[in-house]
Design a protein around this motif. Sequence first.
Motif, mmCIF file in Angstrom:
data_model
loop_
_atom_site.group_PDB
_atom_site.id
_atom_site.type_symbol
_atom_site.label_atom_id
_atom_site.label_comp_id
_atom_site.label_asym_id
_atom_site.label_seq_id
_atom_site.Cartn_x
_atom_site.Cartn_y
_atom_site.Cartn_z
ATOM 1 N N GLN A 273 0.834 -1.207 0.000
ATOM 2 C CA GLN A 273 0.000 0.000 0.000
ATOM 3 C C GLN A 273 0.868 1.257 0.000
ATOM 4 O OE1 GLN A 273 -2.300 -1.180 3.473
ATOM 5 N NE2 GLN A 273 -4.227 -1.009 2.326
ATOM 6 N N LYS A 274 1.919 1.232 0.806
ATOM 7 C CA LYS A 274 2.821 2.401 0.860
ATOM 8 C C LYS A 274 3.433 2.685 -0.497
ATOM 9 C CE LYS A 274 4.253 2.095 5.665
ATOM 10 N NZ LYS A 274 5.251 1.472 6.530
ATOM 11 N N ARG A 275 3.900 1.621 -1.147
ATOM 12 C CA ARG A 275 4.537 1.792 -2.451
ATOM 13 C C ARG A 275 3.547 2.398 -3.439
ATOM 14 N NH1 ARG A 275 3.935 -2.028 -5.927
ATOM 15 N NH2 ARG A 275 3.977 -3.708 -4.402
ATOM 16 N N VAL A 276 2.322 1.896 -3.432
ATOM 17 C CA VAL A 276 1.334 2.382 -4.380
ATOM 18 C C VAL A 276 0.958 3.839 -4.088
ATOM 19 C CG1 VAL A 276 -1.065 2.090 -5.109
ATOM 20 C CG2 VAL A 276 0.433 0.105 -4.936
ATOM 21 N N VAL A 277 0.838 4.184 -2.830
ATOM 22 C CA VAL A 277 0.532 5.572 -2.480
ATOM 23 C C VAL A 277 1.657 6.493 -2.960
ATOM 24 C CG1 VAL A 277 0.211 7.201 -0.578
ATOM 25 C CG2 VAL A 277 -0.982 5.019 -0.546
ATOM 26 N N ARG A 278 2.882 6.022 -2.836
ATOM 27 C CA ARG A 278 4.010 6.819 -3.344
ATOM 28 C C ARG A 278 3.909 7.019 -4.855
ATOM 29 N NH1 ARG A 278 7.445 4.194 0.288
ATOM 30 N NH2 ARG A 278 8.034 2.651 -1.259
ATOM 31 N N GLU A 279 3.542 5.943 -5.564
ATOM 32 C CA GLU A 279 3.415 6.045 -7.024
ATOM 33 C C GLU A 279 2.337 7.057 -7.402
ATOM 34 O OE1 GLU A 279 4.789 1.403 -7.970
ATOM 35 O OE2 GLU A 279 2.664 1.917 -7.961
ATOM 36 N N ILE A 280 1.245 7.011 -6.683
ATOM 37 C CA ILE A 280 0.138 7.925 -6.977
ATOM 38 C C ILE A 280 0.532 9.365 -6.653
ATOM 39 C CG2 ILE A 280 -2.198 8.584 -6.246
ATOM 40 C CD1 ILE A 280 -2.706 5.505 -5.916
ATOM 41 N N ARG A 281 1.219 9.550 -5.535
ATOM 42 C CA ARG A 281 1.671 10.896 -5.160
ATOM 43 C C ARG A 281 2.590 11.477 -6.213
ATOM 44 N NH1 ARG A 281 4.075 10.709 0.737
ATOM 45 N NH2 ARG A 281 5.686 11.865 -0.361
ATOM 46 N N ALA A 282 3.503 10.641 -6.701
ATOM 47 C CA ALA A 282 4.433 11.117 -7.731
ATOM 48 C C ALA A 282 3.666 11.542 -8.981
ATOM 49 C CB ALA A 282 5.441 10.013 -8.076
ATOM 50 N N ASP A 283 2.692 10.732 -9.377
ATOM 51 C CA ASP A 283 1.875 11.056 -10.552
ATOM 52 C C ASP A 283 1.143 12.376 -10.382
ATOM 53 O OD1 ASP A 283 2.472 8.827 -11.959
ATOM 54 O OD2 ASP A 283 0.455 7.966 -11.923
ATOM 55 N N MET A 284 0.458 12.500 -9.256
ATOM 56 C CA MET A 284 -0.412 13.658 -9.071
ATOM 57 C C MET A 284 0.384 14.939 -8.865
ATOM 58 S SD MET A 284 -3.528 11.916 -6.879
ATOM 59 C CE MET A 284 -4.332 13.469 -6.507
ATOM 60 N N GLY A 285 1.631 14.798 -8.481
ATOM 61 C CA GLY A 285 2.445 15.986 -8.301
ATOM 62 C C GLY A 285 3.237 16.356 -9.543
ATOM 63 N N SER A 286 3.153 15.522 -10.568
ATOM 64 C CA SER A 286 4.092 15.662 -11.686
ATOM 65 C C SER A 286 3.716 16.734 -12.691
ATOM 66 C CB SER A 286 4.179 14.331 -12.438
ATOM 67 O OG SER A 286 2.958 14.124 -13.129
ATOM 68 N N GLY A 287 2.444 17.161 -12.671
ATOM 69 C CA GLY A 287 2.027 18.107 -13.697
ATOM 70 C C GLY A 287 1.475 17.400 -14.922
ATOM 71 N N ARG A 288 1.568 16.079 -14.935
ATOM 72 C CA ARG A 288 0.942 15.318 -16.008
ATOM 73 C C ARG A 288 -0.314 14.682 -15.447
ATOM 74 N NH1 ARG A 288 5.831 11.890 -16.845
ATOM 75 N NH2 ARG A 288 4.295 10.437 -16.021
ATOM 76 N N GLN A 289 -1.225 14.395 -16.370
ATOM 77 C CA GLN A 289 -2.462 13.778 -15.905
ATOM 78 C C GLN A 289 -2.224 12.320 -15.563
ATOM 79 O OE1 GLN A 289 -4.875 12.023 -18.501
ATOM 80 N NE2 GLN A 289 -6.608 11.832 -17.101
ATOM 81 N N MET A 290 -2.694 11.926 -14.403
ATOM 82 C CA MET A 290 -2.528 10.530 -13.996
ATOM 83 C C MET A 290 -3.609 9.658 -14.618
ATOM 84 S SD MET A 290 -2.479 8.722 -10.228
ATOM 85 C CE MET A 290 -4.133 9.139 -9.678
ATOM 86 N N ASN A 291 -3.197 8.539 -15.156
ATOM 87 C CA ASN A 291 -4.118 7.514 -15.609
ATOM 88 C C ASN A 291 -3.593 6.209 -15.079
ATOM 89 O OD1 ASN A 291 -6.434 7.591 -17.662
ATOM 90 N ND2 ASN A 291 -5.113 9.342 -18.176
#
Length: 698
Positions: A273-291
């Motif tokens: 769960q921690k790893r996945v939350v990190r992945e999502i955080r990186a996506d949402m902070g990146s300036g690109r749209q997360m899919n």
Amino acid sequence: MIELHKRAVMYLPGVGPRKAEILQKEAGIASFEDLLYYFPYKYIDRSRFYTISSIHGDMAYIQLKGQILSFDTLGEGRARRIVARFSDGTGVIDLVWFKGLAYVKEKYQTGREYIVFGKPAEFGQSYSIAHPEIDPLAQAGQVASGLTPFYNTTEKMKKAFLHSRAIQNLQYTLLGLLNWETPETLPPDIIERIRMIPLAEAMRNIHFPESAEKLKAARLRLKFDELFFIQLNILRTAAHRKTKLKGLVCPTVGRRFNTFYKDYLPFDLTAAQKRVVREIRADMGSGRQMNRLLQGDVGSGKTLVALLSMLLAIDNNYQACMMAPTEILANQHYATVMHFLGDMDVRIVLLTGSVRKKERNRILPAIAAGEVDIIIGTHALIEDAVAFASLGLAVIDEQHRFGVEQRSRLWQKNEHVPHVLVMTATPIPRTLAMTLYGDLDVSVIDQLPPGRKPILTLHRYDNRKAELYDFLRKELSRGRQAYVVYPMIEESEKLDYKNLEEGFDVFRDVFPEYKVGMVHGRMKAAEKEAVMQQFISGEAQILLATTVIEVGVNVPNASVMVIESAERFGLSQLHQLRGRVGRGSEQSYCVLVSSYKLSNETRKRLEIMVQTNNGFEIAEADLRLRGQGDLEGTRQSGQGIDLKIANLGSDGQILQYARDIAGEILAADPDLSLPERQLLADRLKALFSGKQNWRLIS
Ligand code: ADP
Ligand code: MG
């Protein structure tokens, strides 16, 4: 050359308007090219002859050499048939015709040598072949040479004389017309790079194999082609989206996220769960749209990951929504989220079809005014009346129940495309994920929260019900609850309902001391809801149900899942159902009840269920056993990956290779704008334009 390929199949000598219509309707063959890409589904080695004395139980197609001894006309009406006694000196077999009786005796004579080809069926002590292919031995040279292709044909096609042999003849005519050439789809440097045969050679050999080796090379080349262009399309679209679509930036891990994480979260996140939350955080902070596609087996804790992602969005002053496929699930998510967040200052609303008008009239303007942070709901969420002030993240739970179209509507109504997190508990085999969701980033929760006891799965035959009831009684007396699931399919709906209702009577008789509930698809939503609530609250101990409970329902005290007629369920469905138990700390059980008579494939399915709890293993096995055509993911997603030759169950390596090569090409030339890539760009256009490009919006 290209022009010729596009010509309507009607103009092929031997086809004509009537057959053309049937080819189109039954097999989707409209053009010359469509016919060319109508590949055989198998080949039979007709260089080999069998003897009648060596025929046994379950043989596939065989070829015999011998004479017809006699003809008989038997039966009346629809059972009327011609039976020919056929012998090769080692034994006698019956050849049977039910159709075209008038011609049979004219066409074939006793005492002449024939080659007979067909599938033997067992009748008591003897064998027969229905509607055999028969050729005079004199023509053996033409017929019995090596690998004969077999084409899929439907009843309607056969009625119009478009049987496999006829398709083979059409292919011969067509290839002749084309001078046995097919325009190449890959640039020379790529063909060299992948070391495969040219397309023209592949096309010749797929329909008329020169040898087993040539056929193998042809299949490889055509499979590669098919998978390569799908991957090229997906990767190019994904690259476009990444560069062109701006994402809403959520850089801050803010107050509410941190407060929840530190003070409210009742347990530690699992490492996954921690790893996945990190992945999502990186996506949402990146300036690109997360899919992002979030895969996690049932009970792996996806809801919590979704909640943390939503907190991330609202801490950055966006709204977040979460869509569930049913009201029951939406209610449950709402209750879960409310419970987790306790007295935190997050404004949450529930929006489903059964929310009263007055309440809606209050909620909708609040959502539009940005006075609500988290919206949890069903399809009602994407109704036109709902306007968000600033939707930053959309979480979609159990995507198999959400059509692609439904998903797309959510984004269309927003000026900015929100981040998207699609959650699924139906593990998707890697190859299928790469093809269906090849443009989505994938996160996997591959770990269950600690302290869970693996569910014990048992397989029992339905002639030993008394034992099952004893077992259930023991569990119920410990305060546990049990699900009993019945199959329900359209084709046998009446009988299925009868079984369910009879079961209901039986269970009430056998367990008078417990309350038994029943839910099924014919009930009104409110009725269903009421029965479910009784079970969730513990008022009812036994719940009889159809698969309406398949997805997402969470009753930790339910520790037994009985699946009636388990042989009628698919593997992933069985796994989903089993996932409804094993949510508490008690030992849970899944009992698969089946009849004693099972086909080999079914027996294997049930064995796999007994052997493993691992959803990914099960999904892979499902793909192997059933083939991709039947997989829920492909049918329900509406994206219809209709593969003509490649098989996602067995061609994983070719798929990976095709994806790698496509990636290489795009890395060097992202827009396929180089002259030597023009061919690829054109092919993509021919293959994929015209279809709505859902990938941009899913
Ligand atoms: P999923 O949606 O993936 O099937 P849920 O999110 O419903 O799973 O979680 C299943 C159960 O496990 C819930 O009761 C949830 O509160 C609990 N849970 C989730 N994560 C953890 C964890 N890290 N530790 C302990 N329990 C957890
Ligand atoms: Mg869930």
